[in-house]
Design an enzyme around this catalytic site. Structure first.
Site, mmCIF file in Angstrom:
data_model
loop_
_atom_site.group_PDB
_atom_site.id
_atom_site.type_symbol
_atom_site.label_atom_id
_atom_site.label_comp_id
_atom_site.label_asym_id
_atom_site.label_seq_id
_atom_site.Cartn_x
_atom_site.Cartn_y
_atom_site.Cartn_z
ATOM 1 N N HIS A 148 0.820 -1.229 0.000
ATOM 2 C CA HIS A 148 0.000 0.000 0.000
ATOM 3 C C HIS A 148 0.852 1.277 0.000
ATOM 4 C CE1 HIS A 148 -3.579 -2.371 0.417
ATOM 5 N NE2 HIS A 148 -3.255 -2.843 1.599
ATOM 6 N N ASP B 91 -4.261 -12.979 3.754
ATOM 7 C CA ASP B 91 -5.545 -12.450 4.238
ATOM 8 C C ASP B 91 -6.701 -12.857 3.329
ATOM 9 O OD1 ASP B 91 -4.317 -10.748 2.400
ATOM 10 O OD2 ASP B 91 -4.490 -8.944 3.653
ATOM 11 N N ASP C 272 -2.306 -10.631 -2.307
ATOM 12 C CA ASP C 272 -2.889 -10.175 -1.038
ATOM 13 C C ASP C 272 -4.391 -9.934 -1.269
ATOM 14 O OD1 ASP C 272 -1.874 -8.709 1.737
ATOM 15 O OD2 ASP C 272 -3.644 -7.714 0.893
ATOM 16 N N HIS D 10 -6.082 -7.406 -0.447
ATOM 17 C CA HIS D 10 -6.330 -5.998 -0.783
ATOM 18 C C HIS D 10 -5.552 -5.595 -2.031
ATOM 19 C CE1 HIS D 10 -6.649 -6.387 3.684
ATOM 20 N NE2 HIS D 10 -7.777 -5.707 3.478
HETATM 21 N N1 Q9C Z 1 -11.251 1.954 8.090
HETATM 22 C C1 Q9C Z 1 -2.425 -5.241 4.207
HETATM 23 O O1 Q9C Z 1 -3.020 -6.309 4.155
HETATM 24 N N2 Q9C Z 1 -7.867 -1.274 6.997
HETATM 25 N N3 Q9C Z 1 -3.022 -4.103 4.588
HETATM 26 C C2 Q9C Z 1 -8.147 0.074 7.372
HETATM 27 C C3 Q9C Z 1 -9.836 1.723 7.878
HETATM 28 C C4 Q9C Z 1 -6.516 -1.367 6.507
HETATM 29 C C5 Q9C Z 1 -4.412 -4.072 4.940
HETATM 30 C C6 Q9C Z 1 -9.579 0.245 7.720
HETATM 31 C C7 Q9C Z 1 -6.231 -2.688 5.878
HETATM 32 C C8 Q9C Z 1 -4.813 -2.707 5.353
HETATM 33 C C9 Q9C Z 1 -0.979 -5.174 3.880
HETATM 34 ZN ZN ZN Z 2 -4.022 -7.200 2.692
#
Ligand code: Q9C
Ligand code: ZN
Length: 363
Positions: A182, A305, A216, A218
């Site tokens: 990210h 994940d 991943d 995301h």
């Molecule tokens: N409302 C990785 O898997 N969630 N990052 C934030 C904010 C963040 C995941 C929620 C998820 C990040 C590397």
């Molecule tokens: Zn992720």
């Protein structure tokens, strides 16, 4: 079953990751324990070492500032260093111009507080006294050990890359924590600070074209941004539909690369709840694109994940799915750097990594 592995996969791991351990994050209106916790990578390391599948090395080299600057803006690298020093010195008021506030817990981390809109930028830059803001969300807090942890995480990826480039191994596993996909040229967020996979991919360009497979849960918005206009790097990702999942603003199928690199970004968003059959169908499409690109090397952004019991993901992959993914990637018969990204079902991570790397190593 006790297999003796003739050639364990070289893995790169730094205990410095534990210097970064934010206490909390804010999800769905609640403060909860930070999902991206040190025990994640410790469980993977302990479990894989006990199986004999990997041979763990400390990063043999630190990635230099010059090599970081091939991926990230100098202002962002300086910001990470400055914020970590500021957290150590506990001089909070100085950092308002970076849009970072200390959160009052027993562990002092800076958390982003405001997310400036493009339409506000003139006002914001004036109030920020010319400083820049870098965090696109509140999920990448900065504490006194963050810089050292992220530098060592990137150095694990860097060392794995160098081991492949030097001919010491054909493939390697960078046991990165914090994760990186990210993090973009000039932004952090989503537990990510330095883009470990991108730093590796830049180095592999000395071999020829490079493909990045991001599995991943995301979308890797940071990696996509870094290579958006780079025709020598294919970024191919399967992830939860950003219309319904984080990071919301990127990862749509219509994003196919910048003007100088049309067709070198491939996004395959899937609906929340996708199970193995749907996932593997998308993976076939991804593999065909990777093969057509004929890369000289491969970087895999490896997230767990997508597991059925992950606390923040909704996909339904299981141990067998990871074994299949490992086999399919290995069958490409390319030099591969596997880079750890997400995965938050902490107690299952060692087992899932074992399934994946048994697929990779065919054992
Ligand atoms: N409302 C990785 O898997 N969630 N990052 C934030 C904010 C963040 C995941 C929620 C998820 C990040 C590397
Ligand atoms: Zn992720």
């Amino acid at each position: 079953m006790e297999n003796l592995i003739a050639h364990p996969l070289p893995a790169f791991f730094s205990s410095d990751h534990a210097l970064h351990a934010p206490p909390v994050e804010f999800i769905h209106g609640k403060l909860v324990p930070y999902h991206e916790m040190p025990q994640r990578i410790e469980n993977i390391r302990q479990h894989l070492e006990s199986t004999g599948l990997i041979q763990v090395n400390q990063p043999s080299q630190k990635v230099t500032e010059a090599d970081l600057l091939r991926t990230h803006d100098a202002s962002m690298v300086a910001y990470l260093q400055t914020m970590s020093q500021g957290a150590a010195a506990a001089v909070r008021h100085d950092y308002a111009g970076y849009n970072m506030e200390a959160f009052a817990t027993d562990d002092d981390y800076f958390y982003a507080s405001v997310f400036p809109l493009a339409s506000m930028s003139g006002v914001v830059s004036q109030h920020m006294q010319g400083r820049k803001y870098f965090a696109f969300d509140g999920a990448a807090p900065l504490g006194k050990g963050t810089w050292q942890a992220v530098h060592s995480s990137a150095s694990a990826a860097w060392s794995g890359t160098q081991a492949i480039l030097n001919g010491q191994t054909r493939s390697a596993y960078a046991m990165c924590r914090p994760p990186g996909h990210h993090a973009g040229p000039n932004f952090i967020g989503g537990y990510c600070y330095l883009n470990n996979a991108a730093i590796a991919a830049k180095a592999f360009l000395s071999l020829g074209n490079v493909a990045i497979i991001d599995i991943d849960y995301h979308h890797g918005n940071g990696t996509q941004a870094i290579f958006w206009d780079e025709p020598r790097v294919l970024f191919a990702s399967i992830h939860a539909d950003p219309a319904q999942e984080y990071p919301a603003y990127a990862g749509y199928a219509g994003e196919t690369g910048g003007p100088g690199a049309q067709g070198t970004t491939l996004n395959l968003p899937l609906p929340p709840g996708t199970a193995e059959a749907g996932y593997l169908a998308a993976f076939d499409v991804l593999l065909a694109r990777v093969q057509a690109f004929s890369p000289a090397a491969l970087v895999v952004s490896l997230g767990f994940d997508t597991y059925k019991d992950d606390p923040i993901g909704t996909f339904k992959l299981d141990d067998g799915s990871y074994h299949k993914l490992g086999s399919l990637i290995s069958a490409l018969n390319l030099p591969v750097l596997y880079v750890q990204e997400g995965g938050y079902c902490v107690d299952a991570l060692g087992r899932l990594a074992e399934a994946f790397f048994r697929g990779v190593l065919d054992c």
